[in-house]
Design a protein around this motif. Structure first.
Motif, short mmCIF file in Angstrom:
data_model
loop_
_atom_site.label_atom_id
_atom_site.label_comp_id
_atom_site.label_asym_id
_atom_site.label_seq_id
_atom_site.Cartn_x
_atom_site.Cartn_y
_atom_site.Cartn_z
N PRO A 119 6.59 13.69 7.88
CA PRO A 119 6.27 12.95 7.03
C PRO A 119 7.34 11.96 6.43
CG PRO A 119 5.18 14.74 6.46
CD PRO A 119 6.12 15.08 7.67
N GLN A 120 8.37 12.11 6.73
CA GLN A 120 9.71 11.23 6.54
C GLN A 120 9.95 10.19 7.59
OE1 GLN A 120 10.85 11.78 3.38
NE2 GLN A 120 9.34 13.17 3.51
N ARG A 121 9.04 10.16 8.62
CA ARG A 121 9.12 9.28 9.63
C ARG A 121 7.81 8.23 9.52
NH1 ARG A 121 13.30 10.51 13.35
NH2 ARG A 121 14.39 12.38 12.92
N ILE A 122 8.04 7.26 10.26
CA ILE A 122 7.10 5.92 10.34
C ILE A 122 5.88 6.71 11.56
CG2 ILE A 122 8.56 4.19 10.07
CD1 ILE A 122 8.58 3.58 13.07
N PRO A 123 4.59 6.09 11.51
CA PRO A 123 3.64 6.58 12.41
C PRO A 123 3.67 5.56 13.38
CG PRO A 123 2.45 5.49 10.70
CD PRO A 123 4.04 5.83 10.19
N GLY A 124 4.38 4.13 13.36
CA GLY A 124 4.29 3.08 14.24
C GLY A 124 3.03 2.24 13.36
N GLY A 125 2.92 1.02 14.26
CA GLY A 125 2.14 0.08 13.72
C GLY A 125 1.67 -0.90 14.74
N SER A 126 0.75 -1.76 14.31
CA SER A 126 0.22 -1.87 13.00
C SER A 126 -0.70 -1.21 12.41
CB SER A 126 0.10 -3.39 12.60
OG SER A 126 -1.01 -3.80 13.53
N THR A 144 5.62 4.17 26.54
CA THR A 144 4.90 3.19 25.67
C THR A 144 6.09 2.76 24.85
OG1 THR A 144 3.05 4.83 25.96
CG2 THR A 144 3.18 3.13 24.20
N CYS A 145 7.08 3.58 24.26
CA CYS A 145 8.04 3.19 23.36
C CYS A 145 9.25 3.84 23.75
CB CYS A 145 7.75 3.66 21.95
SG CYS A 145 6.56 2.97 21.20
N PRO A 146 10.32 2.83 23.74
CA PRO A 146 11.65 3.42 24.21
C PRO A 146 12.19 4.53 23.39
CG PRO A 146 11.72 0.86 24.11
CD PRO A 146 10.41 1.59 23.25
N LEU A 147 11.57 4.89 22.33
CA LEU A 147 12.13 5.80 21.24
C LEU A 147 11.16 6.57 20.53
CD1 LEU A 147 13.85 3.74 18.38
CD2 LEU A 147 12.06 3.00 19.63
N THR A 148 11.45 7.63 20.01
CA THR A 148 10.43 8.18 19.01
C THR A 148 10.30 7.66 17.80
OG1 THR A 148 12.19 9.92 18.68
CG2 THR A 148 10.33 10.36 20.46
N ALA A 149 9.65 8.41 16.68
CA ALA A 149 9.34 7.62 15.18
C ALA A 149 10.70 8.04 14.75
CB ALA A 149 8.40 8.56 14.65
N ARG A 150 11.04 6.89 13.86
CA ARG A 150 12.36 6.74 13.15
C ARG A 150 11.87 6.90 11.78
NH1 ARG A 150 14.26 7.88 17.64
NH2 ARG A 150 16.01 6.95 18.41
N THR A 155 0.85 -1.27 -0.07
CA THR A 155 0.09 0.10 0.04
C THR A 155 0.87 1.39 0.02
OG1 THR A 155 -0.04 0.05 2.52
CG2 THR A 155 -1.89 -1.10 1.27
N GLY A 156 2.17 1.22 0.15
CA GLY A 156 2.89 2.15 0.31
C GLY A 156 3.03 2.74 1.89
N PRO A 157 4.07 3.37 2.37
CA PRO A 157 4.04 3.59 3.94
C PRO A 157 3.15 4.86 4.19
CG PRO A 157 5.68 4.93 2.79
CD PRO A 157 5.08 3.86 1.72
N SER A 158 2.42 4.70 5.34
CA SER A 158 1.85 5.54 6.17
C SER A 158 2.87 6.55 6.57
CB SER A 158 0.76 5.18 6.99
OG SER A 158 -0.39 4.37 6.47
#
Length: 473
Positions: free
Chosen positions: A148-155, A383-389, A139-142
């Motif tokens: 917008p160059q970083r992930i939103p997390g998932g799933s 919640t997560c050890p790190l921020t969006a990569r 589908t391409g990355p959300s």
């Protein structure tokens, strides 16, 4: 609430609709226009504007005719695309299910519709929900609305993007190891994982029947409470002063190896809560990592194949398990499913029984001993050890100067409670120095869902405000 409505949450949108300050058609049209203008975020897998607007007009007519509105009357919501909704595709983000159109709603969706909600659209996900980045070649990355160059997390990636970018008041995702709470945290949202079995799992493309649950993502705790009430019928909202609340802080495991900004803000959040009267009990859960390992992924490795085969057969979609496995396009998902589907590599029946009879109960007992034995209302951790990569860092990410595996790092803190079937909620705790959201999570004993949400509602008043992303402008 602004009359255009896109800043409104579920509860205040419902109030505006009932009062006549806003019409469902006006709101739905506005959200569809925003979605069209923000296609680059890839928040939607499927939109049916004519259908959504027809539902909105019907809701407005019913209200004008004096029909008693349900608590979600006329409110547009979005769904992760592994949840069945009549009239909509359920592709689970994988090619083999591209033409799958279930004839009926999942029970969760049916409950929302009975309460008056309408379906605005369906959202992309990490393929078959087996991942935490939302980078899906099918589908391409959300894209994270904060960068917008970083992930939103998932799933539940697209669902988080839609809600954070103000394209919908709230959405429903699914959570097996953190798939509601991880994207909620990385996108500055509240996310709720109900106790295992509290919400019905039927009509949802599965990973693990023991661990799976649907759950909401929203911009307000009030909306999590409302949606949970609609799905379960549970109206309890037990509250007590923060001075009477006890929260565990399990330093070992959960508070180790954190991004510096996450660690600093997390500790500052705890100190703020302490100043409000919360008693913090700094104790670890003994042997957690040792108890978790044999109960976590091996459970998924066995049930993932069995439960997916059952869903495909029951849905009547005409697609076989082998077709799904062979058709997966995400390298991580394809390799994992191929391993699980190989009798020589998959988890044997005897090991699965040992997990159900001994390994998982031992983990559940450890949590019960920790939470009940210390008279804790909840336990708190980042919640997560790190921020969006960055999008594309699917195998490893940098954390404190070290390359660490992406998937297990993102779900490290949410996976233990998921495996034990605990309810969990993530709350946004502001932005890091580069403008990316961070979340703090609370887990509680199974069945204490409403107590947990009521506590989160009180604690949110003592968190820094998370500004909306630029994409929400």
């Amino acid at each position: 609430m602004a009359m255009n409505g896109h800043e409104g949450g579920v509860a205040d949108t419902a109030r505006a609709l009932r009062s006549g300050a806003l019409s469902s058609e006006t709101l739905t049209r506005h959200l569809l226009e925003r979605a069209e203008a923000r296609q680059s975020l890839n928040a939607f897998m499927a939109l049916q504007p004519d259908l959504a607007l027809a539902q909105a007009r019907a809701a407005d007519r019913a209200l004008a005719a004096g029909e008693a509105p349900g608590p979600l009357h006329g409110v547009p919501l979005v769904l992760k695309d592994n949840i069945d909704a009549a009239g909509w595709p359920t592709t689970a983000g994988t090619p083999a299910l591209a033409d799958h159109r279930p004839p009926q709603d999942a029970p969760v969706v049916a409950a929302l519709r009975r309460a008056g909600a309408l379906i605005l659209g369906k959202n992309p996900l990490h393929e078959l929900a087996y991942g935490a980045t939302g980078n899906n070649p099918c589908t391409g990355p959300s894209r994270n609305p904060y960068d917008p160059q970083r992930i939103p997390g998932g799933s539940s990636s697209g669902t988080a993007v839609a809600v954070a970018a103000r394209l919908a008041p709230a959405g429903i995702g699914t959570d097996t190891g953190g798939s509601v709470r991880v994207p909620a945290a990385l996108c500055g949202l509240f996310g709720f994982r109900p106790s295992a079995g509290r919400w019905p799992n039927a009509g949802i493309v599965p990973i693990s029947g023991t661990r799976d649950t649907a759950g909401p993502l929203a911009r307000h705790v009030e909306d999590l409470l409302l949606i949970d009430e609609v799905v379960t019928g549970d109206t309890a909202t037990p509250t007590r002063p923060l001075s009477a609340c006890r929260i565990g802080v399990p330093d070992a495991f959960f508070w180790e190896q954190l991004d510096p900004d996450v660690a600093e803000r997390g500790r500052a959040t705890l100190e703020t809560w302490r100043r409000q009267g919360v008693t913090l009990v700094e104790k670890p859960i003994p042997d957690l990592a040792t108890l978790l390992a044999p109960a976590s992924m091996p459970l998924v490795f066995y049930e993932g194949i069995q439960d997916l085969r059952r869903y495909l057969a029951d849905s009547g979609c005409g697609v076989t398990l082998n077709q799904v496995v062979e058709g997966t396009v995400s390298p991580d998902v394809h390799g994992l499913l191929a391993m699980m589907n190989d009798p020589q590599q998959g988890v044997p029946w005897e090991q699965y029984l040992d997990i159900l009879r001994h390994r998982r109960p031992a983990l559940i007992t450890a949590y019960a001993t920790y939470l009940a034995g210390n008279e804790l209302d909840a336990m708190a951790f980042p919640t997560c050890p790190l921020t969006a990569r960055a999008i594309g860092e699917d195998d490893t990410v940098q954390l404190n100067g070290e390359a660490v595996p992406t998937f297990p790092t993102l779900i490290r803190n949410t996976d233990p409670g998921s495996t034990a079937g605990l309810p969990g909620v993530t709350l946004p705790m502001g932005l890091d120095r580069s403008g990316l959201p961070m979340g703090i999570a609370l887990d509680a004993l199974p069945g204490r869902d409403r107590v947990l949400l009521a506590l989160a509602r009180e604690l949110q008043n003592h968190l820094p405000e998370t500004p909306p992303p630029a994409a929400a402008g």
